[in-house]
Enzyme design. Structure first.
Site, PDB file in Angstrom:
ATOM      1  CG  HIS A 198     -74.795   3.451 -32.722  1.00 44.75           C
ATOM      2  ND1 HIS A 198     -74.938   4.257 -33.504  1.00 44.75           N
ATOM      3  CD2 HIS A 198     -75.125   3.948 -31.467  1.00 44.75           C
ATOM      4  CE1 HIS A 198     -75.666   5.403 -32.962  1.00 44.75           C
ATOM      5  NE2 HIS A 198     -75.685   5.199 -31.632  1.00 44.75           N
ATOM      6  CG  HIS A 257     -79.544   5.102 -41.026  1.00 44.56           C
ATOM      7  ND1 HIS A 257     -80.579   5.374 -40.201  1.00 44.56           N
ATOM      8  CD2 HIS A 257     -78.462   5.761 -40.399  1.00 44.56           C
ATOM      9  CE1 HIS A 257     -80.417   6.369 -39.611  1.00 44.56           C
ATOM     10  NE2 HIS A 257     -78.854   6.601 -39.493  1.00 44.56           N
ATOM     11  CG  ASP A 276     -70.291   5.394 -38.600  1.00 42.80           C
ATOM     12  OD1 ASP A 276     -69.954   6.549 -38.276  1.00 42.80           O
ATOM     13  OD2 ASP A 276     -71.488   4.821 -38.228  1.00 42.80           O
TER      14      ASP A 276
END
Ligand SMILES: CC(=O)SCCNC(=O)CCNC(=O)[C@H](O)C(C)(C)COP(=O)(O)OP(=O)(O)OC[C@H]1O[C@@H](n2cnc3c(N)ncnc32)[C@H](O)[C@@H]1OP(=O)(O)O
Ligand SMILES: O=C([O-])CC(=O)C(=O)O
Length: 378
Positions: A224, A264, A315
């Protein structure tokens, strides 16, 4: 009742929400019906907090009052500074520090004893938590380096004040705009794991501080929020290896490694936030005349698309962006928390309006009817 197991709760719809809209096939994200592309560079993080918490963009006067209210809540109790200093001395992981210090804030919160689902006190607590997080993180980063914390400045916005407290220097306009946009883009994202864990916590009618503390612990993991710092470590490894970036990533993928910043649960295409963050990463590289980190990133993205059909998530480009802003790598995930706290609070406020205990089931596959043997006979 079906015993079908949905591992990782993939595709399971557990609630209704009016906060963020995600179309994982089209690569679209909006907060409260507004597409991120329309406001990410034009609305401040404070405006986004108002939108998420109250449902509408604030008017100028509402905004000024909210900004002042947040700025007024940035100071920490001296005991909290002592706790941060102790943890800095032990050089603990910044996410562990944030989780611990955040949890301690409830001991100093004037509304700690209020009913857990009272909207007004939760908005007040939410303001205090959101306002104090940057002060906590900046103080920790400085104390572990042997520097004194820098007091918050009420005349600076949320983004500018954090950079000021971190570096003891007023940031320039480019740094403020870049950082503020990153905060805006990380603020909310449906029922991601950390938001869900906040909701599991408050579904028991536990309080807002407990929900946020659960969420920080969940965000920390490398699947995450923890992925952003691992992206930068990967780029640094590539740089240190002396290998061509394409060769390096090919070797890593062939070795079966999971590449941080890719894949994802919801997006089957490129994360729309990555497109905006990419432009900042590229621009910062051009400004300092060192496009290395951006170039490595582009090579990895191309390789992952060609060979694995995987696209970058939020990210991926935030890592090189923060690095080029001079931010220490292990602060990237706590910075994610500084932003996502707005989304966590918004979801908890929404849930408290119509809460029901979250309690799924596991399909039991263990033994049954075994005979108990007392310890003396084992
Ligand atoms: C803010 C955020 O949280 S964004 C996500 C941040 N996390 C990361 O970047 C870590 C890397 N990514 C991942 O680990 C995953 O893509 C996750 C955790 C984000 C999503 O996981 P899931 O939805 O459970 O997908 P799952 O792990 O089942 O992957 C599906 C397939 O894609 C592969 N895959 C997914 N992500 C990656 C990756 N980053 N690198 C290599 N292969 C990957 C898996 O190996 C799997 O292949 P298989 O079917 O041949 O076994
Ligand atoms: O939605 C998710 O699963 C992860 C994510 O991108 C986020 O939390 O921003």
């Amino acid at each position: 009742m079906s015993d079908e197991v949905k591992r990782g709760l993939e595709g399971v719809v557990v609630s209704e929400s009016r906060l963020s809209y995600i179309d994982g096939d089209a690569g679209e994200l909006g907060y409260r019906g507004y597409a991120i592309e329309d406001f990410a560079r034009r609305a401040s993080y404070e405006e986004v907090l108002s939108l998420l918490w109250n449902g509408e963009w604030p008017t100028r006067s509402e905004h000024d009052a909210f900004v002042a209210r947040l700025a007024d809540q940035r100071d920490l109790d001296p005991d909290v500074y002592d706790l941060i200093a102790n943890l800095a001395e032990r050089d603990v992981d910044p996410m562990a520090m944030l989780r611990t210090v955040l949890s301690s804030l409830s001991a100093y919160d004037e509304d700690a004893g209020a009913a857990p689902d009272d909207r007004e006190t939760n908005l007040a607590k939410g303001c205090r938590i959101t306002a104090k997080l940057p002060t906590i993180l900046a103080a920790f980063a400085r104390l572990r380096d042997g520097d004194d914390p820098v007091d918050p400045r009420a005349d600076l916005g949320h983004a500018a004040n954090f950079l000021y407290m971190l570096n003891d220097e007023e940031p320039d306009d480019v740094a403020v705009e870049t950082f503020d946009t990153a905060l805006v883009l990380h603020a909310d994202h449906g029922l991601n794991a950390s938001t869900f864990s906040a909701l599991v916590t408050t579904s028991t009618m536990s309080d807002l501080h407990s929900g946020v503390t659960s969420a920080v612990g969940t965000l920390a993991g490398p699947l995450h929020g923890g992925a952003n710092q691992n992206v930068m470590r990967m780029l640094q490894e590539i740089d240190d290896s002396g290998k061509a970036p394409r060769e390096w990533i090919e070797d890593a993928v062939d070795a079966g490694e999971r590449v941080p910043g890719f894949g994802h649960r919801v997006y089957n295409v490129r994360d729309p936030r990555a497109a905006i963050l990419e432009t900042y990463s590229e621009q910062l590289g051009e400004t300092v005349g060192d496009p290395r980190w951006y170039d490595y990133s582009v090579t990895i993205e191309e390789y992952m698309a060609e060979t694995k059909g995987l696209a970058p998530n939020v990210d991926f480009y935030s890592a090189s962006m923060y690095y080029q802003m001079g931010i220490p790598v292990d602060l990237y995930t706590p910075i994610f928390a500084l932003s996502r706290v707005g989304g966590w609070i918004a979801h908890m406020l929404e849930q408290y309006e119509d809460s029901r205990l979250i309690r799924p089931r596991a399909h039991y596959v263990g033994d049954r009817d075994r005979e108990f043997v007392p310890i003396e006979e084992r």
